[in-house]
Design an enzyme around this catalytic site. Structure first.
Site, PDB file in Angstrom:
ATOM      1  N   HIS A 169       0.867  -1.186   0.000  1.00  0.00           N
ATOM      2  CA  HIS A 169       0.000   0.000   0.000  1.00  0.00           C
ATOM      3  C   HIS A 169       0.899   1.230   0.000  1.00  0.00           C
ATOM      4  CE1 HIS A 169      -3.812  -1.825   2.127  1.00  0.00           C
ATOM      5  NE2 HIS A 169      -4.088  -1.580   0.864  1.00  0.00           N
ATOM      6  N   CYS A 269      -2.434   2.880   9.129  1.00  0.00           N
ATOM      7  CA  CYS A 269      -3.439   1.912   8.656  1.00  0.00           C
ATOM      8  C   CYS A 269      -4.676   1.895   9.559  1.00  0.00           C
ATOM      9  CB  CYS A 269      -2.852   0.503   8.631  1.00  0.00           C
ATOM     10  SG  CYS A 269      -1.410   0.319   7.606  1.00  0.00           S
TER      11      CYS A 269
HETATM   12  N1  ARG Z   1      -3.869  -7.122   6.675  1.00  0.00           N
HETATM   13  C1  ARG Z   1      -4.282  -5.920   6.021  1.00  0.00           C
HETATM   14  C2  ARG Z   1      -4.249  -6.116   4.517  1.00  0.00           C
HETATM   15  O1  ARG Z   1      -3.341  -6.724   4.034  1.00  0.00           O
HETATM   16  C3  ARG Z   1      -3.425  -4.780   6.431  1.00  0.00           C
HETATM   17  C4  ARG Z   1      -3.860  -3.468   5.879  1.00  0.00           C
HETATM   18  C5  ARG Z   1      -3.013  -2.355   6.317  1.00  0.00           C
HETATM   19  N2  ARG Z   1      -3.570  -1.096   5.952  1.00  0.00           N
HETATM   20  C6  ARG Z   1      -2.918  -0.117   5.354  1.00  0.00           C
HETATM   21  N3  ARG Z   1      -3.515   1.039   5.255  1.00  0.00           N
HETATM   22  N4  ARG Z   1      -1.741  -0.298   4.830  1.00  0.00           N
HETATM   23  O2  ARG Z   1      -5.123  -5.684   3.817  1.00  0.00           O
END
Ligand code: ARG
Length: 276
Positions: A169, A269
């Site tokens: 991300h 996150c």
């Molecule tokens: N386990 C989640 C996923 O892989 C973590 C998300 C983390 N969020 C972020 N904004 N990077 O989707």
């Protein structure tokens, strides 16, 4: 540079009551490694209390059993100038989260929540600079969602390509330290190796004075920070980054997010910013 000014923020968060790592949709997630929802709640509570102590408003959405990643609220909406663009998750395990957040916004006075047609993991891949939206793609958010965000939110979008699966991300590789003002451009921090060569050139062109993070800072998800323009909430391990930020006139505040990191998440996150 001195004279960093804090602006009061409004955040939406979701307690990790049902936190677990039951599936793996990024390289940080290992379902064989034990995780504690109790410890996650403790760390998350500390994060929410930190925001409140810094003077910010924290709203919460009720966690839903069976949605272990719902704590990562940043993935569920992008709000700029009071306009809300919802989410559409890539992984089926997270699909249902989007509608819970859509309803939260609808119940809190946001009449015109737009749900995207393209895969869009919201602030996971979108960072508002005060002037334009930086938008990541490569692992989660579809490039078509960038065009959709530009149409719905009515702000210019700059596309950036992520190339390292650990930084799946945009918010794992870049964050905004200070939004642009009429007198100053935005100030950001990022980890160049997470981006394609072309995107690195774009970032260098747009942000020649950016704070460049080290590999060690990236590896503890140090780029998943949250800044209010002065106070910067960071994972405790991001020590190099904190030193650089102090030199730039910011005040780092540390939080322990080790349990949430087992799912590939950090402070940002867990934090959806509502920009009215
Ligand atoms: N386990 C989640 C996923 O892989 C973590 C998300 C983390 N969020 C972020 N904004 N990077 O989707």
């Amino acid at each position: 540079m001195n004279g960093r000014e804090q602006t009061r923020r409004r955040y939406l968060m979701c307690e990790p009551k049902y936190f677990a790592v039951e599936y793996s949709i990024n390289p940080w997630m290992n379902p064989d490694e034990p995780v504690s929802a109790e410890l996650a709640v403790k760390q998350w509570t500390e994060l929410a209390d930190t925001y409140r102590r810094l003077g910010h408003r924290v709203d919460t959405i009720r966690p839903v059993p069976g949605l272990p990643d719902m704590v990562f609220a940043a993935n569920s909406g992008t709000v700029v100038h009071g306009r809300v663009l919802g989410a559409r998750f890539r992984a089926r395990q997270r699909t249902a989260e989007a509608d819970h957040f859509r309803r939260w916004f609808a119940d809190h006075g946001y009449r015109d929540v737009v749900m995207p047609t393209a895969t869009n993991e919201a602030e996971g891949d979108f960072a508002w600079t005060g002037q334009f939206l930086l938008a990541g793609t490569g692992f989660r958010t579809d490039p078509a969602a960038h065009a959709e965000a530009q149409e719905v939110l009515g702000v210019p979008v700059v596309s950036l390509r992520l190339v390292d699966p650990r930084y799946y991300h945009l918010d794992t590789a870049l964050f905004v330290l200070e939004e642009a003002s009429p007198t100053r451009p935005a100030h950001i921090a990022y980890y160049p190796d997470a981006f394609s060569p072309g995107s690195q050139r774009v970032l260098n062109h747009l942000f020649p004075n950016a704070v460049i993070a080290t590999t060690a800072d990236a590896e503890c998800l140090g780029l998943n920070g949250v800044s209010d323009g002065r106070n910067v909430v960071l994972p405790i391990e991001a020590t190099h980054l904190a030193d650089q930020l102090i030199n730039e006139g910011y005040d780092p505040t540390f939080v322990d997010i080790s349990e949430l990191r087992k799912s590939g998440g950090g402070p940002k996150c867990c934090t959806l910013e509502i920009r009215d």
